[in-house]
Design a protein around this motif. Sequence first.
Motif, PDB file in Angstrom:
ATOM      1  N   GLY A 141      42.571  41.169 -28.886  1.00  0.00           N
ATOM      2  CA  GLY A 141      41.880  42.433 -28.627  1.00  0.00           C
ATOM      3  C   GLY A 141      42.032  42.963 -27.224  1.00  0.00           C
ATOM      4  N   LEU A 144      41.687  46.722 -27.002  1.00  0.00           N
ATOM      5  CA  LEU A 144      40.512  47.367 -27.583  1.00  0.00           C
ATOM      6  C   LEU A 144      39.622  47.987 -26.512  1.00  0.00           C
ATOM      7  CD1 LEU A 144      39.401  44.644 -30.185  1.00  0.00           C
ATOM      8  CD2 LEU A 144      40.651  46.772 -30.638  1.00  0.00           C
ATOM      9  N   GLU A 148      34.360  47.438 -28.438  1.00  0.00           N
ATOM     10  CA  GLU A 148      34.983  46.686 -29.524  1.00  0.00           C
ATOM     11  C   GLU A 148      35.400  45.296 -29.064  1.00  0.00           C
ATOM     12  OE1 GLU A 148      38.074  48.989 -31.322  1.00  0.00           O
ATOM     13  OE2 GLU A 148      36.697  50.553 -32.007  1.00  0.00           O
ATOM     14  N   GLN A 149      35.760  45.179 -27.784  1.00  0.00           N
ATOM     15  CA  GLN A 149      36.038  43.846 -27.249  1.00  0.00           C
ATOM     16  C   GLN A 149      34.784  42.970 -27.295  1.00  0.00           C
ATOM     17  OE1 GLN A 149      37.726  44.117 -23.305  1.00  0.00           O
ATOM     18  NE2 GLN A 149      39.811  44.134 -24.099  1.00  0.00           N
ATOM     19  N   GLN A 150      33.661  43.586 -26.978  1.00  0.00           N
ATOM     20  CA  GLN A 150      32.405  42.847 -27.030  1.00  0.00           C
ATOM     21  C   GLN A 150      32.094  42.402 -28.457  1.00  0.00           C
ATOM     22  OE1 GLN A 150      30.462  41.629 -24.699  1.00  0.00           O
ATOM     23  NE2 GLN A 150      29.037  40.781 -26.208  1.00  0.00           N
ATOM     24  N   ARG A 151      32.353  43.279 -29.424  1.00  0.00           N
ATOM     25  CA  ARG A 151      32.112  42.907 -30.822  1.00  0.00           C
ATOM     26  C   ARG A 151      33.069  41.783 -31.243  1.00  0.00           C
ATOM     27  NH1 ARG A 151      28.911  41.255 -34.411  1.00  0.00           N
ATOM     28  NH2 ARG A 151      29.614  41.561 -36.574  1.00  0.00           N
ATOM     29  N   TYR A 152      34.312  41.865 -30.791  1.00  0.00           N
ATOM     30  CA  TYR A 152      35.285  40.802 -31.064  1.00  0.00           C
ATOM     31  C   TYR A 152      34.741  39.464 -30.564  1.00  0.00           C
ATOM     32  CZ  TYR A 152      39.667  38.120 -30.805  1.00  0.00           C
ATOM     33  OH  TYR A 152      40.641  37.154 -30.941  1.00  0.00           O
ATOM     34  N   GLU A 268      36.096  41.930 -40.770  1.00  0.00           N
ATOM     35  CA  GLU A 268      35.754  42.850 -39.680  1.00  0.00           C
ATOM     36  C   GLU A 268      36.677  42.635 -38.484  1.00  0.00           C
ATOM     37  OE1 GLU A 268      31.985  44.064 -36.755  1.00  0.00           O
ATOM     38  OE2 GLU A 268      31.693  42.573 -38.351  1.00  0.00           O
ATOM     39  N   LYS A 271      40.094  44.223 -39.112  1.00  0.00           N
ATOM     40  CA  LYS A 271      40.084  45.688 -38.994  1.00  0.00           C
ATOM     41  C   LYS A 271      39.957  46.126 -37.539  1.00  0.00           C
ATOM     42  CE  LYS A 271      38.683  46.855 -43.668  1.00  0.00           C
ATOM     43  NZ  LYS A 271      37.727  47.556 -44.546  1.00  0.00           N
ATOM     44  N   LEU A 272      39.190  45.373 -36.741  1.00  0.00           N
ATOM     45  CA  LEU A 272      39.109  45.672 -35.313  1.00  0.00           C
ATOM     46  C   LEU A 272      40.494  45.661 -34.671  1.00  0.00           C
ATOM     47  CD1 LEU A 272      36.109  43.708 -33.726  1.00  0.00           C
ATOM     48  CD2 LEU A 272      36.486  46.175 -33.671  1.00  0.00           C
TER      49      LEU A 272
END
Length: 680
Positions: A141, A144, A148-152, A268, A271-272
């Motif tokens: 990521g 990203l 989105e990096q945090q979600r990863y 998820e 898809k990220l």
Amino acid sequence: MQNPLLHPQQLPPFSQIKVDQIEPAIDALIEENRHLVNALTETEQDHDWDSFVQRLEDTSDKLSYAWSIASHLNGVMNSDELRQAYNACLPKLSAYWTEMGQHKGLFSGYEALAKSEHFASLDKAQQKVLQNTLRDFKLSGIALPEAEQQRYAEIQQRLSELTNTFSENVLDATQGWYFHTEDPSDLQGLPDDAIEAAANAAKTRELDGWVITLDFPSYYAVMTYANNSAVREQLYRAYSTRASDQGPDAGRWDNGPIMNEILALRQELAKLLGFTTYADLSLATKMAENGDQVIGFLNDLAEKSRPVAEQDLADLTAFAKELDGTEQLMPWDVSYYADKLKQSRYQVSQQQLRPYFPLPKVLNGLFGIVERLFGIRIEEQADADTWHEDVRFFRLSRDGETLAYCYLDPFARSNKRGGAWMADCRDRRRLADGQIQLPVAYLVCNFTPPVSNKPALLTHDEVTTLFHEFGHGLHHMLTRVDYPEVSGINGVAWDAVELPSQFLENWCWEPEGLALMSGHYETNEPLPNELLENMLAAKHFQAGMMMVRQLEFSLFDFKLHQCFEAGVTDVQQVLDEVRKQVAVMTPPKENRFQHSFGHIFSGGYAAGYYSYKWAEVLSADAFSRFEEDGVFSPTAGEAFRSNILEKGGSAEPMELFVAFRGREPKVDALLRHNGIVKAA
């Protein structure tokens, strides 16, 4: 005393390792690594290999070493204290690895080095390290947006927790149930060593009579030899519902919600990163080009194998009816009647073979075969510090040069994870001072321990398992690549990593190999010719059923990771549909095989279980060269060692295979070796 977890150039002093040292050691190493990364990336400067990659390798190797020891002990000597320490480290390591995978300064440093004039002066393995690293940054990521990096990062941390919990649940469910009896008729048909082991298991629980556990050697003996169908059924239902919402411990260690959350998070994550499915993400680091190719490969094998499997089942059903009047063959009857049919047809069984495969003889034969094939000498080192009295330690050398070391932990016991595996303790790499750090491997099996005054006696299936894991070990230990990211099994495409392990199994079926590894435990008399001939004749017995079983696992895994949608996909339904396609016997509705399918839910095989069959194409075709040149051909052995085992992940698997075989692989040898098509 210095913490023994911090010194990868030393062999682990297991007797000195304390559980309370693990978390502080991991904390210290993470901070040391962070400090170095920040120092190397805080200012823009030109780097070469030694000033950048070598320094990063030096510090990251310490962390890898410490964590390999902790992970290993957690698998083979599990305890509440060790589990607590291990679980405390998981989120810290997940956060650290994600942080490094998304570190823009680190990425820029690798990218600049790959684009610099210095790149051309690097050897091929070093260039592969840089190429793989840049690919892995993208899969971590690096591109990203921050949110989105945090979600990863959150997903990766949660996945590390969930996959570990899945594994713990399987272990607890396996250890948490047992069958106790004081009626000797329940044990009729069991071999003496299995009965003695059951008596010992009862004594350890301060019970009279006998105890059968769900540890595989104990379970396997009942399913194969116990005359009492009701006892077999009870064991089957307990084993096939482990860690689920069904069976005798329904809901106690249920992995159902954990599987769904793992699958949802994987989807998820994919898809990220811009992939349609997790299966697509998985293939980004494998030989297979796309999902259609994988499914097509598996469907083709299924189409060729299912008619053979149907005939296998018809033969077994007819035999059970003729022998006992059994009208309907149940899943807990299959192994039992298969053993009886095998004896009837070929006058051979796994139990008949056991006395001829004492573990010491098998090990001597294995080492002798490796020496003849690859010029490698293997010698036991008696004074090694190990984690259990059953563990043995060996040195591998060639022409007097020490190449590697390995530990062998052969026997099943309480608080040890089931199955068999090879894991790396230490990677081969070149140190900053030019010296070579030698690789060290863990080889773990779960064979029945010695009973009375007998040595451990292996079934032929267990002999094959030992050879399989040692093949993995050779891949790790014989590497001549000096960069840990691509030495040994590191950096090898996952669907090629089974090539050396499956390849080495072939010598378990060759008369010349069997002569080296077999001999009666009391007299050392060789395997009688008649028994040997019968065993070889029975090689393809029930091969169709075994093939479709593996294809069921492979298709279930891949299709599940292709189609999963949170709140919509029913895992059981996916498995049921695959079974309709390939299985020839439908298990009971309560069967929850998937709840203990550790390969894909707590191991590295997610959307990659097909790798066993994919790599088997490579291994069968590789062995066909030895069939042509001679099973102990020194030329072929040298070529396999130099082109496959020594190269590790330093080049693409197809390139290495072609260098060894002179052409790309063909599926013909796989079908022939599995008895799906007859030899010409």
